[in-house]
Design a protein around this motif. Structure first.
Motif, PDB file in Angstrom:
ATOM      1  N   PRO A 218       0.845  -1.214   0.000  1.00  0.00           N
ATOM      2  CA  PRO A 218       0.000   0.000   0.000  1.00  0.00           C
ATOM      3  C   PRO A 218       0.869   1.248   0.000  1.00  0.00           C
ATOM      4  O   PRO A 218       1.851   1.342   0.731  1.00  0.00           O
ATOM      5  CB  PRO A 218      -0.793  -0.125   1.310  1.00  0.00           C
ATOM      6  CG  PRO A 218       0.005  -1.055   2.175  1.00  0.00           C
ATOM      7  CD  PRO A 218       0.700  -2.004   1.228  1.00  0.00           C
ATOM      8  N   VAL A 219       0.517   2.191  -0.866  1.00  0.00           N
ATOM      9  CA  VAL A 219       1.303   3.412  -1.024  1.00  0.00           C
ATOM     10  C   VAL A 219       0.398   4.602  -0.731  1.00  0.00           C
ATOM     11  O   VAL A 219      -0.732   4.666  -1.249  1.00  0.00           O
ATOM     12  CB  VAL A 219       1.891   3.533  -2.442  1.00  0.00           C
ATOM     13  CG1 VAL A 219       2.761   4.784  -2.555  1.00  0.00           C
ATOM     14  CG2 VAL A 219       2.682   2.291  -2.805  1.00  0.00           C
ATOM     15  N   GLN A 220       0.861   5.500   0.097  1.00  0.00           N
ATOM     16  CA  GLN A 220       0.103   6.692   0.425  1.00  0.00           C
ATOM     17  C   GLN A 220       0.060   7.616  -0.798  1.00  0.00           C
ATOM     18  O   GLN A 220       1.100   8.062  -1.296  1.00  0.00           O
ATOM     19  CB  GLN A 220       0.746   7.425   1.612  1.00  0.00           C
ATOM     20  CG  GLN A 220      -0.010   8.655   2.061  1.00  0.00           C
ATOM     21  CD  GLN A 220      -1.365   8.324   2.693  1.00  0.00           C
ATOM     22  OE1 GLN A 220      -1.526   7.286   3.331  1.00  0.00           O
ATOM     23  NE2 GLN A 220      -2.341   9.197   2.490  1.00  0.00           N
ATOM     24  N   ALA A 221      -1.145   7.904  -1.278  1.00  0.00           N
ATOM     25  CA  ALA A 221      -1.302   8.734  -2.480  1.00  0.00           C
ATOM     26  C   ALA A 221      -1.346  10.204  -2.097  1.00  0.00           C
ATOM     27  O   ALA A 221      -1.979  10.587  -1.102  1.00  0.00           O
ATOM     28  CB  ALA A 221      -2.571   8.344  -3.215  1.00  0.00           C
ATOM     29  N   ILE A 222      -0.656  11.006  -2.895  1.00  0.00           N
ATOM     30  CA  ILE A 222      -0.687  12.443  -2.659  1.00  0.00           C
ATOM     31  C   ILE A 222      -1.976  13.010  -3.245  1.00  0.00           C
ATOM     32  O   ILE A 222      -2.556  12.442  -4.184  1.00  0.00           O
ATOM     33  CB  ILE A 222       0.536  13.129  -3.279  1.00  0.00           C
ATOM     34  CG1 ILE A 222       0.568  12.925  -4.794  1.00  0.00           C
ATOM     35  CG2 ILE A 222       1.832  12.607  -2.656  1.00  0.00           C
ATOM     36  CD1 ILE A 222       1.704  13.672  -5.491  1.00  0.00           C
ATOM     37  N   SER A 223      -2.435  14.099  -2.697  1.00  0.00           N
ATOM     38  CA  SER A 223      -3.699  14.688  -3.158  1.00  0.00           C
ATOM     39  C   SER A 223      -3.543  15.213  -4.579  1.00  0.00           C
ATOM     40  O   SER A 223      -2.441  15.512  -5.033  1.00  0.00           O
ATOM     41  CB  SER A 223      -4.128  15.810  -2.206  1.00  0.00           C
ATOM     42  OG  SER A 223      -3.144  16.841  -2.199  1.00  0.00           O
ATOM     43  N   ARG A 224      -4.684  15.313  -5.261  1.00  0.00           N
ATOM     44  CA  ARG A 224      -4.630  15.681  -6.678  1.00  0.00           C
ATOM     45  C   ARG A 224      -4.235  17.132  -6.905  1.00  0.00           C
ATOM     46  O   ARG A 224      -3.800  17.493  -7.999  1.00  0.00           O
ATOM     47  CB  ARG A 224      -5.971  15.394  -7.330  1.00  0.00           C
ATOM     48  CG  ARG A 224      -7.138  16.141  -6.713  1.00  0.00           C
ATOM     49  CD  ARG A 224      -8.435  15.612  -7.263  1.00  0.00           C
ATOM     50  NE  ARG A 224      -9.600  16.272  -6.668  1.00  0.00           N
ATOM     51  CZ  ARG A 224     -10.846  15.860  -6.834  1.00  0.00           C
ATOM     52  NH1 ARG A 224     -11.063  14.784  -7.599  1.00  0.00           N
ATOM     53  NH2 ARG A 224     -11.866  16.494  -6.280  1.00  0.00           N
TER      54      ARG A 224
ATOM     55  N   SER B  65       2.575   7.330  -5.882  1.00  0.00           N
ATOM     56  CA  SER B  65       1.114   7.253  -6.001  1.00  0.00           C
ATOM     57  C   SER B  65       0.523   8.646  -5.839  1.00  0.00           C
ATOM     58  O   SER B  65       0.982   9.432  -4.992  1.00  0.00           O
ATOM     59  CB  SER B  65       0.538   6.313  -4.941  1.00  0.00           C
ATOM     60  OG  SER B  65      -0.881   6.276  -5.007  1.00  0.00           O
ATOM     61  N   GLY B  66      -0.531   8.922  -6.639  1.00  0.00           N
ATOM     62  CA  GLY B  66      -1.196  10.215  -6.561  1.00  0.00           C
ATOM     63  C   GLY B  66      -2.662  10.127  -6.946  1.00  0.00           C
ATOM     64  O   GLY B  66      -3.055   9.295  -7.780  1.00  0.00           O
ATOM     65  N   GLN B  67      -3.469  10.926  -6.348  1.00  0.00           N
ATOM     66  CA  GLN B  67      -4.897  10.973  -6.673  1.00  0.00           C
ATOM     67  C   GLN B  67      -5.134  11.870  -7.891  1.00  0.00           C
ATOM     68  O   GLN B  67      -4.426  12.856  -8.084  1.00  0.00           O
ATOM     69  CB  GLN B  67      -5.689  11.498  -5.472  1.00  0.00           C
ATOM     70  CG  GLN B  67      -5.647  10.586  -4.265  1.00  0.00           C
ATOM     71  CD  GLN B  67      -6.410  11.167  -3.087  1.00  0.00           C
ATOM     72  OE1 GLN B  67      -6.829  12.326  -3.115  1.00  0.00           O
ATOM     73  NE2 GLN B  67      -6.609  10.342  -2.046  1.00  0.00           N
ATOM     74  N   VAL B  68      -6.179  11.464  -8.669  1.00  0.00           N
ATOM     75  CA  VAL B  68      -6.493  12.214  -9.869  1.00  0.00           C
ATOM     76  C   VAL B  68      -8.009  12.122 -10.118  1.00  0.00           C
ATOM     77  O   VAL B  68      -8.654  11.147  -9.718  1.00  0.00           O
ATOM     78  CB  VAL B  68      -5.697  11.668 -11.084  1.00  0.00           C
ATOM     79  CG1 VAL B  68      -6.080  10.230 -11.386  1.00  0.00           C
ATOM     80  CG2 VAL B  68      -5.923  12.544 -12.320  1.00  0.00           C
TER      81      VAL B  68
ATOM     82  N   ASN C 248     -15.260  11.613 -15.794  1.00  0.00           N
ATOM     83  CA  ASN C 248     -16.596  11.871 -15.301  1.00  0.00           C
ATOM     84  C   ASN C 248     -16.584  12.373 -13.866  1.00  0.00           C
ATOM     85  O   ASN C 248     -17.584  12.220 -13.143  1.00  0.00           O
ATOM     86  CB  ASN C 248     -17.452  10.609 -15.412  1.00  0.00           C
ATOM     87  CG  ASN C 248     -17.576  10.127 -16.858  1.00  0.00           C
ATOM     88  OD1 ASN C 248     -17.705  10.964 -17.763  1.00  0.00           O
ATOM     89  ND2 ASN C 248     -17.552   8.823 -17.063  1.00  0.00           N
ATOM     90  N   GLY C 249     -15.502  12.923 -13.437  1.00  0.00           N
ATOM     91  CA  GLY C 249     -15.394  13.429 -12.071  1.00  0.00           C
ATOM     92  C   GLY C 249     -15.138  12.336 -11.057  1.00  0.00           C
ATOM     93  O   GLY C 249     -15.195  12.577  -9.840  1.00  0.00           O
ATOM     94  N   GLU C 250     -14.839  11.134 -11.566  1.00  0.00           N
ATOM     95  CA  GLU C 250     -14.603  10.003 -10.677  1.00  0.00           C
ATOM     96  C   GLU C 250     -13.218  10.139 -10.050  1.00  0.00           C
ATOM     97  O   GLU C 250     -12.256  10.522 -10.705  1.00  0.00           O
ATOM     98  CB  GLU C 250     -14.709   8.708 -11.465  1.00  0.00           C
ATOM     99  CG  GLU C 250     -14.528   7.454 -10.623  1.00  0.00           C
ATOM    100  CD  GLU C 250     -14.655   6.176 -11.451  1.00  0.00           C
ATOM    101  OE1 GLU C 250     -14.549   5.097 -10.881  1.00  0.00           O
ATOM    102  OE2 GLU C 250     -14.853   6.297 -12.685  1.00  0.00           O
ATOM    103  N   SER C 251     -13.112   9.760  -8.771  1.00  0.00           N
ATOM    104  CA  SER C 251     -11.826   9.818  -8.051  1.00  0.00           C
ATOM    105  C   SER C 251     -11.028   8.558  -8.374  1.00  0.00           C
ATOM    106  O   SER C 251     -11.494   7.437  -8.134  1.00  0.00           O
ATOM    107  CB  SER C 251     -12.068   9.926  -6.549  1.00  0.00           C
ATOM    108  OG  SER C 251     -10.819   9.940  -5.881  1.00  0.00           O
ATOM    109  N   LEU C 252      -9.832   8.750  -8.892  1.00  0.00           N
ATOM    110  CA  LEU C 252      -8.934   7.640  -9.269  1.00  0.00           C
ATOM    111  C   LEU C 252      -7.584   7.777  -8.556  1.00  0.00           C
ATOM    112  O   LEU C 252      -7.199   8.862  -8.124  1.00  0.00           O
ATOM    113  CB  LEU C 252      -8.709   7.635 -10.782  1.00  0.00           C
ATOM    114  CG  LEU C 252      -9.944   7.520 -11.667  1.00  0.00           C
ATOM    115  CD1 LEU C 252      -9.553   7.666 -13.131  1.00  0.00           C
ATOM    116  CD2 LEU C 252     -10.657   6.189 -11.420  1.00  0.00           C
ATOM    117  N   THR C 253      -6.891   6.650  -8.480  1.00  0.00           N
ATOM    118  CA  THR C 253      -5.544   6.628  -7.887  1.00  0.00           C
ATOM    119  C   THR C 253      -4.572   6.068  -8.925  1.00  0.00           C
ATOM    120  O   THR C 253      -4.812   4.992  -9.499  1.00  0.00           O
ATOM    121  CB  THR C 253      -5.491   5.760  -6.623  1.00  0.00           C
ATOM    122  OG1 THR C 253      -6.414   6.287  -5.659  1.00  0.00           O
ATOM    123  CG2 THR C 253      -4.089   5.740  -6.048  1.00  0.00           C
TER     124      THR C 253
END
Length: 462
Positions: free
Chosen positions: A105-111, A135-138, A142-147
């Protein structure tokens, strides 16, 4: 013998120093290369994350992304690159993981946060392979939250660094061997003057003490030792010449009384004589024995003085009292020649009393023996900065300049024909010089129309 060789020791030391220097340079270069490669890989991950973020933001739908191969065609055939795009429920939208490695598991940075090098995680898998993960959030189309998880297997980096380490080891080893070989050759060439010096010294023996070590072509660093060796040879030559002369003089001095004793005893045994004549022969023999005894005692004193076996018993003495005692002792001898003794000594002096009395006694004995009848022998003191001079002055025959420098040599006499039964055998002034050397002082003599003066110089300030 090689372990004792200066050339081998210095060559080994030179090789060790070169190995240390090369190792230090190699460590610096290795760490610089490792840091540069790590920076390059981290920058590649940061750029990949930004590219995927831009790609997802510009896409119409996730289905279109999955259907478009241009998203990951640059990674095809690259087994060391990883790229995962996951939904919030953990399902994968895009999966590029050629070896199907399980990822931690990798801590994702905010988008809204730009990725930095500190966000890159290095992780070691169970098989020992290291991975660099980011890892990063994006936000999806469609406005969906992805990693997004971008990664790279570091096997290529380790292989490259391992090959570089091996080359460094070989370079350091070969450099040390080359440094040792060149150092040994250069040192042997540099030590060639020492071998020449040894050859020159081997050719010097008792019959060739006049030879010297040549200085032509000698390196500057060896000039001082060569000059010191030549100075030592000069002193040895001078000492050997003095010893040879001393042996010859001693044999000559002993031969005279021995011949006298043999002649007188032979005559006494060859012809009958009266008891009175035998007594005269024995009295004459006693004088010669006394002369030999004094000579032996004087030689013993000189030998002990030269070996510094006698410890000085330094005391502060009243010089006037010492002068009075000496004048009283020589008064009878002086009266026989109508000579007057005058003591003008004054003050105090730190000396050995017995040695001072002996030195001044020898000078007074010579003065009384050679002074003009009816003249005055005076004891004087004269002070100079740091020195106290005690002088025995008499009026008598002028000593020629050529004799002044030899008066303190053993067995030297200005006029050997004037030797008397009670003299010191030519050793009196030599004893005076040895006494002054024990005191760290000097002795000098001057002779002219105003008389002859022997001076003893004592150091008064240390």
């Amino acid at each position: 013998m090689r372990s004792r060789s200066i050339a081998w020791r210095l060559a080994l030391a030179f090789a060790a120093v070169c190995a240390l220097v090369l190792s230090a340079i190699g460590v610096f270069l290795y760490r610089s290369l490792a840091s540069e490669i790590a920076w390059r890989d981290d920058m590649a991950l940061l750029g990949r994350l930004e590219q995927v973020r831009a790609l997802l933001a510009d896409s119409d739908s996730l289905d279109a992304l999955q259907a478009r191969p241009r998203l990951y065609q640059n990674m095809l055939g690259n087994l060391d690159s990883l790229l995962l795009v996951q939904r919030a429920d953990g399902s994968n939208v895009i999966t590029i993981n050629p070896r199907q490695r399980a990822l931690p598991p990798v801590q994702a940075i905010s988008r809204d946060q730009s990725p930095q090098r500190r966000d890159v995680l290095t992780w070691q898998a169970a098989d020992g392979v290291e991975l660099a993960l980011l890892s990063g959030q994006v936000q999806g189309p469609n406005g969906e939250s992805l990693t997004v998880i971008a990664g790279k297997v570091l096997s290529e980096r380790e292989q490259m660094l391992g090959s570089y380490r091996l080359r460094l080891y070989l370079a350091v080893g070969l450099g040390a061997v080359l440094a040792f070989t060149l150092g040994l050759v250069l040192l042997r060439r540099g030590l060639r003057p020492l071998r020449k010096m040894s050859e020159a010294l081997r050719g010097i023996d008792l019959r060739s003490l006049d030879q010297r070590v040549p200085t032509a072509g000698t390196p500057t660093e060896l000039l001082e030792p060569v000059h010191a060796l030549n100075g030592m040879l000069v002193r040895l030559d001078d000492g050997f010449q003095r010893l040879s002369q001393f042996s010859a003089d001693l044999a000559h001095e002993i031969r005279t009384p021995l011949h006298t004793l043999l002649a007188s005893n032979g005559q006494a045994l060859n012809y009958p004589r009266s008891s009175t004549e035998y007594q005269e022969v024995l009295a004459s023999n006693m004088e010669e024995f006394e002369r030999l005894k004094r000579m032996a005692e004087n030689l013993m004193f000189l030998a002990r003085a030269e070996q510094a076996e006698r410890a000085l018993d330094l005391r502060t003495l009243e010089l006037h009292e010492i002068g009075d005692e000496l004048c009283d002792y020589f008064e009878a001898l002086a009266d026989d020649r109508e000579i007057r003794l005058e003591n003008t000594f004054s003050g105090e002096l730190l000396v050995d009393q017995q040695l001072l009395q002996r030195a001044l006694g020898n000078l007074l004995a010579n003065a009384v023996r050679h002074a003009d009848a009816g003249s005055v022998i005076s004891l004087r003191r004269r002070d100079e900065p740091g020195m106290c001079w005690l002088q025995v002055h008499n009026l008598g025959p002028v000593i020629a300049e050529k004799h002044l420098g030899k008066l303190f040599d053993r067995f030297y006499r200005v006029d050997p024909s004037r030797a008397e039964p009670g003299d010191s055998g030519g050793l009196g002034l030599a004893i005076v010089q040895s006494i002054m050397q024990l005191h760290g002082g000097r002795v000098r003599v001057s002779s002219g129309a105003t008389g002859t003066g022997f001076e003893l110089g004592f150091v008064t300030s240390r």
